[in-house]
Motif scaffolding. Structure first.
Motif, short mmCIF file in Angstrom:
data_model
loop_
_atom_site.label_atom_id
_atom_site.label_comp_id
_atom_site.label_asym_id
_atom_site.label_seq_id
_atom_site.Cartn_x
_atom_site.Cartn_y
_atom_site.Cartn_z
N TRP A 270 46.93 53.05 29.81
CA TRP A 270 47.51 52.21 30.85
C TRP A 270 47.50 52.92 32.21
O TRP A 270 47.23 52.29 33.24
CB TRP A 270 48.93 51.80 30.48
N ALA A 273 44.09 52.82 33.52
CA ALA A 273 43.74 51.44 33.87
C ALA A 273 44.31 51.07 35.23
O ALA A 273 43.61 50.49 36.07
CB ALA A 273 44.26 50.49 32.79
N GLY A 296 39.69 41.02 35.82
CA GLY A 296 40.54 41.86 34.97
C GLY A 296 40.23 41.69 33.50
O GLY A 296 40.25 42.66 32.73
N GLY A 300 38.84 44.87 31.88
CA GLY A 300 39.84 45.39 30.95
C GLY A 300 39.29 45.49 29.54
O GLY A 300 39.51 46.49 28.84
N GLU A 304 38.86 49.00 27.57
CA GLU A 304 39.54 49.29 26.30
C GLU A 304 38.54 49.62 25.20
O GLU A 304 38.78 50.50 24.37
CB GLU A 304 40.40 48.10 25.89
N TRP A 341 44.68 41.68 29.70
CA TRP A 341 44.19 42.54 30.79
C TRP A 341 44.01 41.73 32.07
O TRP A 341 44.35 42.18 33.16
CB TRP A 341 42.86 43.19 30.40
#
Length: 431
Positions: A270, A273, A296, A300, A304, A341
């Motif tokens: 996180w 990110a 996103g 995201g 991930e 995300w």
């Protein structure tokens, strides 16, 4: 694995350089070097090739997700490289402004589609071929050759980096140096920098390598500066851990650690990110909610997935597994969490970031600098110790006895009980 990765990096970088030179020659009817470095290497291709070869190997059996993943990762690398080169040379090395569906001329939908096709070709056929070629060379000779190539590459990168940083303009005049050894060193440095600058200007004639002095701001962490990104990394790591912990309590019915580190409630996934999305989308923070959500979601999910592959390769363990959830991809990501995300990107830029941005900039400059150093030092030590504890934990599960005092200390302070408490969902893969 290390030597194979280095081999792939150089091979992809060289093949990318050849591709760029041939494409430019066909369009302009003349030879033009397309690399930033002196050597025949295009780093965008080398970095992207390694990412898709290692990160997307599991998707080699399919087409769609392999194409999509390759397009996403390559586009992200191209976007970062375009910004970086323009920042340090004050000109664009490529411009997609004339194409439809482009983003500030740095990336475009058509270019991303080409990257996706190249990624499929790379993972399915090119990478296996290159690895077979590497296997034909005796291991000892290959290692020597790769280390020599790395040394030359490092020198090339250093000279290019110093040139882009404008060092030549800040060096003293040779006549002003009295010491003979210093004079010889200075002359050699100027010779290297001059030729590197000449090479860059031949590649991109409009390049401006002069460094303009900026007035020092009295505001701590103004704009999208490094201190602000570091602060946001810590805030994101802490906030992400707390959010996941509460989410697990609500959905699973019990409290469970979601920390990435052995000291403190911090989620590195996180934190990174938040830092990366702020760096990447800071200038686009005022875009529409739909744009931020879509961007996103895509970035995201790609982030991930890559984090899952990286942690499993390095630590030999799986930190999360979505195999039981619908619409998952190899258990590494799933559609629902990709939407999370996207939602997180909207909430971050539209709700959380503006007040945090103002709050950080209100911190007095000197205390803010001290706080940044302290937090950065703590997080760096925490990450190093956590990585060492995880590596030792993996070795301990394999039955490997401690070999030195450091490993004995790790076994004593981070035994199986503590590691299982910090990482309750950690699954050992034995890799």
């Amino acid at each position: 694995m290390f030597y194979q990765l280095v081999w792939l990096f150089f091979a992809f970088s060289f093949l990318g350089w050849v591709l760029e030179v041939v494409y430019t020659a066909l369009r302009q009817r003349r030879y033009q070097d397309r690399g930033v470095l002196h050597g025949p290497l295009c780093l965008v291709y080398g970095i992207t090739g390694c990412i898709v070869s290692v990160g997307l190997q599991e998707l080699a059996g399919g087409w769609f997700f392999l194409f999509l993943g390759s397009a996403l990762y390559a586009t992200a690398v191209e976007w970062v490289a375009g910004h970086w080169l323009e920042r340090y040379t004050h000109t664009r090395w490529w411009d997609y402004s004339g194409r439809r569906f482009n983003l500030d001329g740095y990336i475009s939908l058509s270019a991303s589609a080409i990257w996706g096709v190249l990624g499929v070709i790379t993972v399915k056929w090119l990478t296996p071929l290159l690895l077979r070629l590497y296997g034909l060379v005796p291991a000892g000779a290959a290692h020597v050759l790769l280390w020599a190539s790395l040394a030359v590459f490092a020198a090339d990168c250093l000279g290019t980096g110093l040139t882009l940083a404008g060092l030549r303009d800040r060096l003293p005049q040779v006549d002003a140096v009295n010491n003979r050894l210093a004079t010889l060193t200075l002359r050699l440095g100027l010779w290297i920098l001059e030729r590197t600058e000449r090479h860059i200007r031949r590649t991109v004639p409009a390049a401006d390598l002069a460094r303009r002095r900026k007035e020092k701001s009295q505001i701590f962490a103004e704009g999208c500066s490094a201190p602000k990104i570091l602060m946001l990394f810590v805030i994101g790591a802490f906030g992400g851990d707390i959010t996941e912990t509460i989410f697990c309590r609500i959905t699973a019915g019990y409290w469970m650690s979601r920390s990435s580190l052995v000291w403190g409630p911090f989620s590195i996934v996180w934190g990174l990110a938040i830092a990366l999305v702020t760096l990447a989308l800071y200038k686009y923070r005022d875009r529409s909610v739909l744009w931020l959500f879509a961007t996103g979601t895509l970035l995201g999910g790609a982030y991930e997935y890559l984090c899952s592959v990286f942690t499993e390769l390095v630590f030999g363990a799986v930190f999360w597994d979505y195999s039981a959830l619908p619409f998952n991809l190899g258990g590494r990501i799933n559609l629902l969490y990709c939407f999370f995300w996207g939602l997180a990107a909207v909430v971050w830029f539209k709700v959380l970031f503006p007040p945090l941005d103002r709050l950080i900039e209100r911190i007095p400059k000197r205390p803010g600098q001290v706080l940044t150093v302290c937090l950065t030092t703590f997080m760096a030590v925490d990450m190093v110790v956590s990585a060492a504890a995880l590596i030792r934990y993996d070795a301990r599960l394999e039955g490997v006895a401690p070999q030195n005092a450091v490993e004995q200390a790790l076994d004593e302070h981070f035994d199986d009980a503590r590691m299982n408490k910090v990482y309750p969902k950690l699954v050992h893969t034995g890799s």
